[in-house]
Design an enzyme around this catalytic site. Sequence first.
Site, PDB file in Angstrom:
ATOM      1  N   ASP A 185      -7.769   1.430 -26.284  1.00  0.00           N
ATOM      2  CA  ASP A 185      -8.178   1.337 -24.886  1.00  0.00           C
ATOM      3  C   ASP A 185      -8.034   2.676 -24.170  1.00  0.00           C
ATOM      4  O   ASP A 185      -7.187   3.493 -24.523  1.00  0.00           O
ATOM      5  CB  ASP A 185      -7.304   0.315 -24.142  1.00  0.00           C
ATOM      6  CG  ASP A 185      -7.700  -1.118 -24.451  1.00  0.00           C
ATOM      7  OD1 ASP A 185      -8.843  -1.351 -24.893  1.00  0.00           O
ATOM      8  OD2 ASP A 185      -6.856  -2.006 -24.231  1.00  0.00           O
ATOM      9  N   ARG A 197      -1.370  -7.425 -21.970  1.00  0.00           N
ATOM     10  CA  ARG A 197      -2.245  -6.768 -22.954  1.00  0.00           C
ATOM     11  C   ARG A 197      -1.486  -5.865 -23.904  1.00  0.00           C
ATOM     12  O   ARG A 197      -1.898  -5.668 -25.032  1.00  0.00           O
ATOM     13  CB  ARG A 197      -3.249  -5.869 -22.221  1.00  0.00           C
ATOM     14  CG  ARG A 197      -4.580  -6.434 -21.994  1.00  0.00           C
ATOM     15  CD  ARG A 197      -5.466  -5.369 -21.373  1.00  0.00           C
ATOM     16  NE  ARG A 197      -6.255  -4.661 -22.372  1.00  0.00           N
ATOM     17  CZ  ARG A 197      -7.309  -5.153 -22.972  1.00  0.00           C
ATOM     18  NH1 ARG A 197      -7.698  -6.380 -22.714  1.00  0.00           N
ATOM     19  NH2 ARG A 197      -7.969  -4.452 -23.863  1.00  0.00           N
ATOM     20  N   GLU A 237       0.697  -9.316   7.840  1.00  0.00           N
ATOM     21  CA  GLU A 237       0.865  -7.874   8.082  1.00  0.00           C
ATOM     22  C   GLU A 237       1.883  -7.259   7.117  1.00  0.00           C
ATOM     23  O   GLU A 237       2.090  -6.049   7.111  1.00  0.00           O
ATOM     24  CB  GLU A 237       1.306  -7.608   9.521  1.00  0.00           C
ATOM     25  CG  GLU A 237       0.263  -7.974  10.567  1.00  0.00           C
ATOM     26  CD  GLU A 237      -1.076  -7.289  10.289  1.00  0.00           C
ATOM     27  OE1 GLU A 237      -1.086  -6.094   9.976  1.00  0.00           O
ATOM     28  OE2 GLU A 237      -2.111  -7.977  10.370  1.00  0.00           O
ATOM     29  N   PRO A 254       0.812  -1.227   0.000  1.00  0.00           N
ATOM     30  CA  PRO A 254       0.000   0.000   0.000  1.00  0.00           C
ATOM     31  C   PRO A 254       0.845   1.276   0.000  1.00  0.00           C
ATOM     32  O   PRO A 254       0.350   2.330  -0.384  1.00  0.00           O
ATOM     33  CB  PRO A 254      -0.810  -0.113   1.295  1.00  0.00           C
ATOM     34  CG  PRO A 254      -0.848  -1.568   1.598  1.00  0.00           C
ATOM     35  CD  PRO A 254       0.466  -2.118   1.115  1.00  0.00           C
TER      36      PRO A 254
HETATM   37  N1  SAH Z   1      -0.304  -4.104   7.203  1.00  0.00           N
HETATM   38  C1  SAH Z   1      -0.210  -3.657   5.840  1.00  0.00           C
HETATM   39  C2  SAH Z   1      -1.126  -4.443   4.898  1.00  0.00           C
HETATM   40  C3  SAH Z   1      -0.706  -5.857   4.693  1.00  0.00           C
HETATM   41  S1  SAH Z   1      -1.750  -6.630   3.560  1.00  0.00           S
HETATM   42  C4  SAH Z   1      -0.638  -2.199   5.800  1.00  0.00           C
HETATM   43  O1  SAH Z   1      -1.532  -1.824   6.536  1.00  0.00           O
HETATM   44  O2  SAH Z   1      -0.103  -1.451   4.947  1.00  0.00           O
HETATM   45  C5  SAH Z   1      -0.759  -7.982   3.009  1.00  0.00           C
HETATM   46  C6  SAH Z   1      -0.051  -7.796   1.693  1.00  0.00           C
HETATM   47  O3  SAH Z   1      -0.994  -7.552   0.672  1.00  0.00           O
HETATM   48  C7  SAH Z   1       0.907  -6.651   1.613  1.00  0.00           C
HETATM   49  O4  SAH Z   1       2.161  -7.001   2.145  1.00  0.00           O
HETATM   50  C8  SAH Z   1       0.986  -6.387   0.120  1.00  0.00           C
HETATM   51  O5  SAH Z   1       1.909  -7.258  -0.518  1.00  0.00           O
HETATM   52  C9  SAH Z   1      -0.406  -6.748  -0.333  1.00  0.00           C
HETATM   53  N2  SAH Z   1      -1.266  -5.569  -0.526  1.00  0.00           N
HETATM   54  C10 SAH Z   1      -2.305  -5.204   0.246  1.00  0.00           C
HETATM   55  N3  SAH Z   1      -2.894  -4.093  -0.219  1.00  0.00           N
HETATM   56  C11 SAH Z   1      -2.229  -3.740  -1.333  1.00  0.00           C
HETATM   57  C12 SAH Z   1      -2.349  -2.664  -2.272  1.00  0.00           C
HETATM   58  N4  SAH Z   1      -3.293  -1.740  -2.147  1.00  0.00           N
HETATM   59  N5  SAH Z   1      -1.473  -2.619  -3.299  1.00  0.00           N
HETATM   60  C13 SAH Z   1      -0.506  -3.542  -3.430  1.00  0.00           C
HETATM   61  N6  SAH Z   1      -0.331  -4.575  -2.576  1.00  0.00           N
HETATM   62  C14 SAH Z   1      -1.174  -4.678  -1.537  1.00  0.00           C
END
Ligand code: SAH
Length: 252
Positions: A169, A154, A116, A89
């Site tokens: 697109d 794509r 996490e 994120p």
């Molecule tokens: N504790 C973290 C979320 C972990 S979710 C936080 O709050 O930021 C578990 C995994 O999902 C992450 O390590 C990532 O690889 C993936 N993930 C979750 N949301 C994502 C997003 N919006 N974009 C890309 N990867 C994501």
Amino acid sequence: MRFDVVTLFPEIFAPFLTTGITRRAYSSGAVDVHLFNPRDVASGNYRRVDDRPFGGGPGMVMMAEPLEKTLDVIASERGHRAKVVLFSPIGQRLDHSLVQEWANSDGAVLICGRYEGVDQRFIDAHVDAQISIGDFVLSGGELPAMVLLDAVARLQPDVLGDADSHHFDSFNPALDGLLDCPHYTRPEAWAGQAVPEVLLSGHHINIARWRRDQQLRLTARHRPDLIAAARAAGRLTAQDEDLLASIAIMVG
Ligand code: SAH
């Protein structure tokens, strides 16, 4: 182009890689995808890949060691170290221009987080770039990896049915970064709604103008920022500007 996906759930990728229009990109090796499970190189009877967070708190954290060992396996298969991307994120938001960069690249190692997330020391030691697919949290990086692979596939030549049909697109520079026009198919009348007359006319110039007008209308309404960007890039013709002015007058 080669992508090595590091995931605790490689089985999620099987139907994705063998279904639909992009299947050809993966099976031909145009986008060569290899899957690696850190559990395969994890040590101990339990092949542990995650542990509790230092400092307490909920959930588990992916351990650095099995991830690093997986990078070693990938590097020895490839014969060199490739760029390492972590889905997170906190990463750069994925959009057309970032997809285009990866589509022109020779690939990368894609790390799918779970729980996490990943031990920060692995990120500091090995991760070159982080990518987010939006401001929300998923349970893992597998869907983001599939999102990136699909969008990249794509854009490869000869993957979509008609040559270069990705040029039509949304967001594509060939479409001046506008949104795509509406599409219609048989029957000509459905649920009391007719197909726009011009599409049945066979008049290619009028059809092209209608589509362009629709793209401009839709984009002006839903994504005015994209109109501003197209204008700033000098992509709008006098005819485009006339249409936009007439919409502006109608809207008031
Ligand atoms: N504790 C973290 C979320 C972990 S979710 C936080 O709050 O930021 C578990 C995994 O999902 C992450 O390590 C990532 O690889 C993936 N993930 C979750 N949301 C994502 C997003 N919006 N974009 C890309 N990867 C994501």
